[in-house]
Design a protein around this motif. Structure first.
Motif, mmCIF file in Angstrom:
data_model
loop_
_atom_site.group_PDB
_atom_site.id
_atom_site.type_symbol
_atom_site.label_atom_id
_atom_site.label_comp_id
_atom_site.label_asym_id
_atom_site.label_seq_id
_atom_site.Cartn_x
_atom_site.Cartn_y
_atom_site.Cartn_z
ATOM 1 N N LYS A 69 -48.891 42.223 39.230
ATOM 2 C CA LYS A 69 -49.572 41.118 39.886
ATOM 3 C C LYS A 69 -49.788 39.986 38.914
ATOM 4 O O LYS A 69 -50.042 40.176 37.732
ATOM 5 C CB LYS A 69 -50.932 41.581 40.407
ATOM 6 N N ALA A 70 -49.722 38.820 39.451
ATOM 7 C CA ALA A 70 -50.094 37.662 38.647
ATOM 8 C C ALA A 70 -51.608 37.667 38.487
ATOM 9 O O ALA A 70 -52.347 38.009 39.405
ATOM 10 C CB ALA A 70 -49.635 36.381 39.326
ATOM 11 N N VAL A 71 -52.025 37.334 37.332
ATOM 12 C CA VAL A 71 -53.447 37.329 37.036
ATOM 13 C C VAL A 71 -53.971 35.912 37.026
ATOM 14 O O VAL A 71 -53.364 35.007 36.474
ATOM 15 C CB VAL A 71 -53.718 37.983 35.667
ATOM 16 N N LYS A 72 -55.070 35.783 37.693
ATOM 17 C CA LYS A 72 -55.684 34.460 37.732
ATOM 18 C C LYS A 72 -56.038 34.006 36.313
ATOM 19 O O LYS A 72 -56.517 34.767 35.496
ATOM 20 C CB LYS A 72 -56.955 34.515 38.588
ATOM 21 N N ASN A 73 -55.829 32.767 36.084
ATOM 22 C CA ASN A 73 -56.162 32.170 34.787
ATOM 23 C C ASN A 73 -55.344 32.761 33.644
ATOM 24 O O ASN A 73 -55.751 32.699 32.492
ATOM 25 C CB ASN A 73 -57.650 32.330 34.467
ATOM 26 N N SER A 74 -54.252 33.350 33.987
ATOM 27 C CA SER A 74 -53.406 33.880 32.942
ATOM 28 C C SER A 74 -51.952 33.701 33.336
ATOM 29 O O SER A 74 -51.575 33.970 34.471
ATOM 30 C CB SER A 74 -53.702 35.371 32.715
ATOM 31 N N PRO A 75 -51.166 33.242 32.427
ATOM 32 C CA PRO A 75 -49.748 33.058 32.715
ATOM 33 C C PRO A 75 -48.974 34.364 32.718
ATOM 34 O O PRO A 75 -47.829 34.417 33.130
ATOM 35 C CB PRO A 75 -49.271 32.150 31.581
ATOM 36 N N PHE A 76 -49.645 35.395 32.261
ATOM 37 C CA PHE A 76 -48.963 36.675 32.142
ATOM 38 C C PHE A 76 -49.347 37.602 33.291
ATOM 39 O O PHE A 76 -50.510 37.691 33.654
ATOM 40 C CB PHE A 76 -49.306 37.333 30.806
ATOM 41 N N PRO A 77 -48.378 38.279 33.816
ATOM 42 C CA PRO A 77 -48.667 39.201 34.911
ATOM 43 C C PRO A 77 -49.328 40.467 34.402
ATOM 44 O O PRO A 77 -49.253 40.802 33.220
ATOM 45 C CB PRO A 77 -47.292 39.502 35.484
ATOM 46 N N ALA A 98 -62.868 49.345 24.289
ATOM 47 C CA ALA A 98 -64.026 49.035 25.109
ATOM 48 C C ALA A 98 -64.146 50.128 26.144
ATOM 49 O O ALA A 98 -63.221 50.398 26.878
ATOM 50 C CB ALA A 98 -63.859 47.685 25.781
ATOM 51 N N GLU A 99 -65.237 50.752 26.133
ATOM 52 C CA GLU A 99 -65.459 51.781 27.125
ATOM 53 C C GLU A 99 -66.113 51.128 28.311
ATOM 54 O O GLU A 99 -67.166 50.513 28.209
ATOM 55 C CB GLU A 99 -66.346 52.880 26.577
ATOM 56 N N LEU A 100 -65.483 51.217 29.416
ATOM 57 C CA LEU A 100 -66.001 50.564 30.600
ATOM 58 C C LEU A 100 -66.795 51.561 31.404
ATOM 59 O O LEU A 100 -66.252 52.443 32.020
ATOM 60 C CB LEU A 100 -64.841 50.008 31.435
ATOM 61 N N GLY A 101 -68.055 51.363 31.394
ATOM 62 C CA GLY A 101 -68.889 52.257 32.178
ATOM 63 C C GLY A 101 -68.550 52.149 33.641
ATOM 64 O O GLY A 101 -68.771 53.046 34.418
ATOM 65 N N GLY A 102 -68.022 51.086 34.006
ATOM 66 C CA GLY A 102 -67.597 50.901 35.380
ATOM 67 C C GLY A 102 -66.632 49.755 35.398
ATOM 68 O O GLY A 102 -66.546 48.990 34.450
ATOM 69 N N TRP A 103 -65.919 49.681 36.411
ATOM 70 C CA TRP A 103 -64.970 48.599 36.501
ATOM 71 C C TRP A 103 -65.704 47.338 36.842
ATOM 72 O O TRP A 103 -66.414 47.265 37.812
ATOM 73 C CB TRP A 103 -64.009 48.936 37.614
ATOM 74 N N PRO A 104 -65.540 46.352 36.078
ATOM 75 C CA PRO A 104 -66.174 45.089 36.430
ATOM 76 C C PRO A 104 -65.621 44.607 37.748
ATOM 77 O O PRO A 104 -64.442 44.770 38.018
ATOM 78 C CB PRO A 104 -65.766 44.153 35.290
ATOM 79 N N ASP A 105 -66.449 44.039 38.520
ATOM 80 C CA ASP A 105 -65.959 43.497 39.773
ATOM 81 C C ASP A 105 -64.929 42.430 39.481
ATOM 82 O O ASP A 105 -65.145 41.543 38.691
ATOM 83 C CB ASP A 105 -67.107 42.876 40.571
ATOM 84 N N GLY A 106 -63.862 42.523 40.141
ATOM 85 C CA GLY A 106 -62.836 41.541 39.882
ATOM 86 C C GLY A 106 -62.189 41.881 38.570
ATOM 87 O O GLY A 106 -62.669 41.539 37.512
ATOM 88 N N LEU A 107 -61.154 42.595 38.682
ATOM 89 C CA LEU A 107 -60.560 43.102 37.481
ATOM 90 C C LEU A 107 -60.119 41.981 36.589
ATOM 91 O O LEU A 107 -60.192 42.060 35.397
ATOM 92 C CB LEU A 107 -59.357 43.965 37.842
ATOM 93 N N GLY A 108 -59.686 40.921 37.179
ATOM 94 C CA GLY A 108 -59.198 39.834 36.365
ATOM 95 C C GLY A 108 -60.281 39.305 35.465
ATOM 96 O O GLY A 108 -60.081 39.100 34.279
ATOM 97 N N ALA A 109 -61.419 39.119 36.043
ATOM 98 C CA ALA A 109 -62.515 38.608 35.253
ATOM 99 C C ALA A 109 -62.845 39.592 34.153
ATOM 100 O O ALA A 109 -63.055 39.216 33.008
ATOM 101 C CB ALA A 109 -63.725 38.370 36.139
ATOM 102 N N GLY A 110 -62.882 40.840 34.527
ATOM 103 C CA GLY A 110 -63.222 41.831 33.531
ATOM 104 C C GLY A 110 -62.218 41.869 32.409
ATOM 105 O O GLY A 110 -62.578 41.898 31.236
ATOM 106 N N ALA A 111 -60.999 41.824 32.788
ATOM 107 C CA ALA A 111 -59.970 41.891 31.759
ATOM 108 C C ALA A 111 -59.999 40.641 30.901
ATOM 109 O O ALA A 111 -59.776 40.688 29.709
ATOM 110 C CB ALA A 111 -58.602 42.046 32.418
ATOM 111 N N GLY A 112 -60.268 39.566 31.543
ATOM 112 C CA GLY A 112 -60.314 38.342 30.779
ATOM 113 C C GLY A 112 -61.417 38.378 29.739
ATOM 114 O O GLY A 112 -61.223 38.009 28.590
ATOM 115 N N GLU A 113 -62.541 38.858 30.187
ATOM 116 C CA GLU A 113 -63.642 38.980 29.252
ATOM 117 C C GLU A 113 -63.265 39.920 28.137
ATOM 118 O O GLU A 113 -63.529 39.679 26.983
ATOM 119 C CB GLU A 113 -64.873 39.517 29.980
ATOM 120 N N LEU A 114 -62.640 40.953 28.555
ATOM 121 C CA LEU A 114 -62.273 41.945 27.569
ATOM 122 C C LEU A 114 -61.367 41.355 26.525
ATOM 123 O O LEU A 114 -61.555 41.553 25.332
ATOM 124 C CB LEU A 114 -61.561 43.101 28.268
ATOM 125 N N ALA A 115 -60.414 40.623 27.005
ATOM 126 C CA ALA A 115 -59.457 40.070 26.066
ATOM 127 C C ALA A 115 -60.152 39.157 25.078
ATOM 128 O O ALA A 115 -59.901 39.199 23.890
ATOM 129 C CB ALA A 115 -58.387 39.307 26.834
#
Length: 303
Positions: free
Chosen positions: A147-155, A33-50
């Motif tokens: 860091k612990a990630v919100k909504n994720s048991p994995f750091p 996934a090419e991120l044109g920009g960092w989604p605000d809130g990396l956690g959310a972005g990463a979550g979506e990505l996953a």
DNA sequence: CGCGTTTGACCAGCGC
DNA sequence: GCGCTGGTCAAACGCG
């Protein structure tokens, strides 16, 4: 590595090692996934990505990974500069001296002027299935945070290239939905040869294909990248019956079979077929002009 | 001793 | 304004 400097990182291609074998022993799929920009809130972005990148969740592929209106500074990881417009991110580059580091607030080091968001470099994220969190990619990384990630048991782990002149960072986290999935996000572009990487002899090319693709993306000039729609994705579908090599863009084929890489790796076609599901590509995207135009061969574009 | 990891703390951005 | 979250720092620690 998603640098938009339009310059091929040295070391990529011939001697750029892919992920080491162990990391990809259990590899089964990989998605970019090419991120044109960092989604605000990396956690959310990463979550979506996953969730997005998993084939099973491709139905939600329309969820943007980046804000389309976000303009990025030139992506250049190296303050030493290589002709890329690094000025925009110069302030964001990590200080090279301890004195600078000490006098610089952490956030200030990456923030721009007041009111502006911190400079963000081009980033690439891709998903791999691996039991290993930290995938070997040929560079040496130093972990600088977790860091612990919100909504994720994995750091989430934060890594920085150990090269003092290189500001490339990467984040590694596991998908909360699928613990076997590792989401790796790169920021910046290496400006140096990979460090001597040679642990063990065997390399597995499925990883190489993954990284090579990402690198391929980096060949796209900065401006071109930034003008692209927010999301570009390539799916490495192991289940595809396509011939991996033949479905790869010529440049990747060269990477794959032409040089040192091809000779020194055990290439597994099962994980390297490049697919570009039409559902993942905005209908208005011209393959001739965007990233995919450089990456996806015509024969693959239609599915 | 050098290098890398761990971990608690700090700061900035963002949403409410 | 406040709280939450992400991102980073840096001291302490471990390992070769």
């Amino acid at each position: 590595m998603a640098g938009a400097a339009g310059e091929r990182p040295e070391g990529v291609g011939g001697d750029w090692p892919p992920f080491a074998g162990d990391a990809f022993a259990e590899y089964s799929s990989s998605v970019f996934a090419e991120l044109g920009g960092w989604p605000d809130g990396l956690g959310a972005g990463a979550g979506e990505l996953a969730s997005l990148d998993l084939p099973e969740a491709s139905a939600s592929a329309s969820v943007p990974l980046a804000r389309p209106d976000e303009t990025l500074p030139a992506a250049s990881s190296c303050s030493s500069g290589d002709g890329a417009p690094a000025a925009a991110t110069e302030n964001a580059d990590r200080p090279q001296s301890a004195a600078d580091a000490a006098s610089m607030k952490p956030a200030a080091a990456t923030a721009t002027k007041k009111g502006q968001k911190r400079a963000r470099q081009q980033r690439f994220a891709f998903v791999t299935k691996s039991e290993v969190d930290h995938l070997e990619d040929g560079y040496r990384w130093r972990k600088y945070g977790q860091k612990a990630v919100k909504n994720s048991p994995f750091p989430r782990s934060y890594y920085r290239c150990t090269n003092s002149k290189c500001t490339v960072k990467k984040r590694v986290e596991r998908s909360s939905e699928d613990p076997t999935v590792v989401i790796t996000t790169y920021e910046g572009q290496h400006c140096h040869h990979q460090t001597s990487f040679q642990r063990g002899g065997g390399m597995h090319f499925h990883g190489a294909a993954t990284v090579a693709l990402a690198e391929q993306m980096s060949f796209v000039p900065t401006q071109q990248l930034y003008n692209l729609p927010p999301l570009r994705r390539l799916q490495m579908n192991p289940a595809s019956s396509e011939s991996a090599v033949s479905s790869m863009p010529p440049s990747l084929q060269q990477l794959n079979g032409g040089d040192d890489l091809g000779r020194s790796t055990s290439y597994s076609p099962t994980a390297s077929a490049v697919q570009t599901p039409s559902s993942l590509v905005p209908p208005d995207v011209s393959f001739d002009m965007g990233l995919l135009g450089d990456i996806v061969p015509p024969g693959v574009r239609n599915g």
